[in-house]
Motif scaffolding. Structure first.
Motif, PDB file in Angstrom:
ATOM      1  N   HIS A   2       0.849  -1.201   0.000  1.00  0.00           N
ATOM      2  CA  HIS A   2       0.000   0.000   0.000  1.00  0.00           C
ATOM      3  C   HIS A   2       0.872   1.234   0.000  1.00  0.00           C
ATOM      4  O   HIS A   2       1.918   1.287   0.638  1.00  0.00           O
ATOM      5  CB  HIS A   2      -0.925  -0.001   1.209  1.00  0.00           C
ATOM      6  N   THR A 119      -5.967   3.518  -5.121  1.00  0.00           N
ATOM      7  CA  THR A 119      -6.316   2.111  -4.919  1.00  0.00           C
ATOM      8  C   THR A 119      -5.094   1.236  -5.183  1.00  0.00           C
ATOM      9  O   THR A 119      -4.116   1.681  -5.796  1.00  0.00           O
ATOM     10  CB  THR A 119      -7.452   1.684  -5.871  1.00  0.00           C
ATOM     11  N   THR A 169      -6.708   6.899 -10.044  1.00  0.00           N
ATOM     12  CA  THR A 169      -7.838   7.395  -9.275  1.00  0.00           C
ATOM     13  C   THR A 169      -7.735   8.915  -9.274  1.00  0.00           C
ATOM     14  O   THR A 169      -6.666   9.481  -9.524  1.00  0.00           O
ATOM     15  CB  THR A 169      -7.820   6.869  -7.826  1.00  0.00           C
TER      16      THR A 169
END
Length: 198
Positions: A2, A119, A169
């Motif tokens: 992440h 994301t 995004t």
């Protein structure tokens, strides 16, 4: 991985001609401080690894940050992004924040919100305001570097096109009372920014 846990580099894109403002845009003064110096100061708030990217070191003069030359054989802002992504990859970062040298009001929460909005699948998170996308102000996963060749082979050269190629995004900010992504392209823009700073 992440994005929140990844280290980032920040690249200030300073390769534009600045024709509408009479050239030499990075060194145009805003309230006594050159635009590129303001951009570097903002960038340092987000990372210890800050670079300025452009066509020629003479464009930005003597700055106390490394200068990267635009990737050869690539036109427009993509040339700067390509060089910056290579730098971030070689330095072992997971992500690269690219910002233009001519947007003096960038929000302090830029990295935090772009990271939060990205994301796992996306290769980039792009800033937006007032219904407009700002592809020159984006957080790019360094793995996007490996998609550059396939994108350039399509003949396209836009940052937005590359974002579409790697998947992105969009993270929106309000554009009132001041659009944080206001960029300076003309003498009128510069006068408006001076008024806003006062």
């Amino acid at each position: 991985m992440h994005c929140a846990s990844e280290s980032i580099a920040v690249a200030v894109l300073a390769g534009g001609e600045g024709v509408r403002i009479g050239g030499g845009k990075p060194w145009r003064m805003l309230a006594g401080v050159p635009l590129v110096v303001r951009a570097v100061a903002a960038a340092r708030g987000w990372s210890g690894d800050v670079v300025v990217v452009g066509r020629d070191p003479a464009q930005v003069g003597a700055l106390d940050v490394p200068f990267l030359v635009d990737a050869p054989g690539v036109e427009g802002p993509m040339a700067g992004l390509a060089a910056a992504l290579r730098h971030a990859k070689d330095a072992g970062h997971g992500a690269l924040l690219a910002i233009p040298c001519d947007s003096p009001f960038l929000p302090g929460d830029l990295v935090e919100r772009l990271r939060a909005g990205m994301t796992a699948e996306a290769g980039a998170a792009l800033a937006a305001s007032g219904g407009r996308l700002h592809p020159a102000c984006a957080l790019w996963r360094v793995r996007s570097f490996f998609r550059l060749g396939s994108y350039l082979a399509t003949g396209r050269r836009s940052l937005r096109g590359f974002a579409e190629h790697v998947g992105y995004t969009q993270v929106a900010w309000p554009d009132a009372p001041v659009d944080p992504f206001l960029n300076i392209n003309s003498a009128d823009d510069l006068a408006r920014a001076e008024a806003l700073l006062r």
